[in-house]
Design a protein around this motif. Structure first.
Motif, PDB file in Angstrom:
ATOM      1  N   GLY A   1       0.848  -1.180   0.000  1.00  0.00           N
ATOM      2  CA  GLY A   1       0.000   0.000   0.000  1.00  0.00           C
ATOM      3  C   GLY A   1       0.878   1.222   0.000  1.00  0.00           C
ATOM      4  O   GLY A   1       1.596   1.470   0.958  1.00  0.00           O
ATOM      5  N   ASP A   2       0.910   1.963  -1.082  1.00  0.00           N
ATOM      6  CA  ASP A   2       1.759   3.143  -1.225  1.00  0.00           C
ATOM      7  C   ASP A   2       3.226   2.815  -0.960  1.00  0.00           C
ATOM      8  O   ASP A   2       3.968   3.607  -0.408  1.00  0.00           O
ATOM      9  CB  ASP A   2       1.300   4.269  -0.301  1.00  0.00           C
ATOM     10  CG  ASP A   2      -0.094   4.759  -0.642  1.00  0.00           C
ATOM     11  OD1 ASP A   2      -0.552   4.474  -1.755  1.00  0.00           O
ATOM     12  OD2 ASP A   2      -0.707   5.419   0.189  1.00  0.00           O
TER      13      ASP A   2
ATOM     14  N   HIS B   1      -1.587   6.590   4.170  1.00  0.00           N
ATOM     15  CA  HIS B   1      -2.407   5.771   3.286  1.00  0.00           C
ATOM     16  C   HIS B   1      -3.788   6.414   3.192  1.00  0.00           C
ATOM     17  O   HIS B   1      -4.716   6.019   3.868  1.00  0.00           O
ATOM     18  CB  HIS B   1      -2.504   4.335   3.815  1.00  0.00           C
ATOM     19  CG  HIS B   1      -1.176   3.675   3.959  1.00  0.00           C
ATOM     20  ND1 HIS B   1      -0.504   3.114   2.899  1.00  0.00           N
ATOM     21  CD2 HIS B   1      -0.359   3.511   5.032  1.00  0.00           C
ATOM     22  CE1 HIS B   1       0.655   2.621   3.301  1.00  0.00           C
ATOM     23  NE2 HIS B   1       0.756   2.852   4.594  1.00  0.00           N
TER      24      HIS B   1
ATOM     25  N   GLY C   1      -5.916   5.560  -2.442  1.00  0.00           N
ATOM     26  CA  GLY C   1      -4.668   4.819  -2.569  1.00  0.00           C
ATOM     27  C   GLY C   1      -4.921   3.441  -3.154  1.00  0.00           C
ATOM     28  O   GLY C   1      -5.977   2.854  -2.973  1.00  0.00           O
TER      29      GLY C   1
END
Length: 85
Positions: A11-12, A46, A50
């Motif tokens: 995530g990111d 986040h 995203g």
């Protein structure tokens, strides 16, 4: 993603576990609850919008069964040109 079955994802750019999934307020969206892999604090923001994927980013190494002519790979490799010096 299924609620209650945490999955390691990126995530990111930060490896996280999805620990919960609920329907978002906008149709077709979801709210994911995440925690870092191995516990600890999140080190990156986040925010909404995203992207989350269970695909690892990077060079996968040689893929002996990959065939660029197979239609299954058209989304990954829409064009191919052999370059000969």
């Amino acid at each position: 993603y299924t609620a209650g079955t945490p999955q390691a994802v990126e995530g990111d750019g930060e490896a996280v576990l999805v620990t919960g999934v609920t329907a978002g307020t906008i149709p077709g969206t979801a709210v994911l609850t995440v925690q870092t892999v191995g516990g600890g604090n999140l080190t990156r923001f986040h925010g909404g919008g995203g992207r989350v994927s269970n695909a690892s980013v990077g060079h996968p190494g040689p893929q002996p069964l990959f065939d660029y002519r197979n239609n299954a790979y058209r989304g990954v490799l829409p064009f191919f040109m052999r370059m000969v010096p």
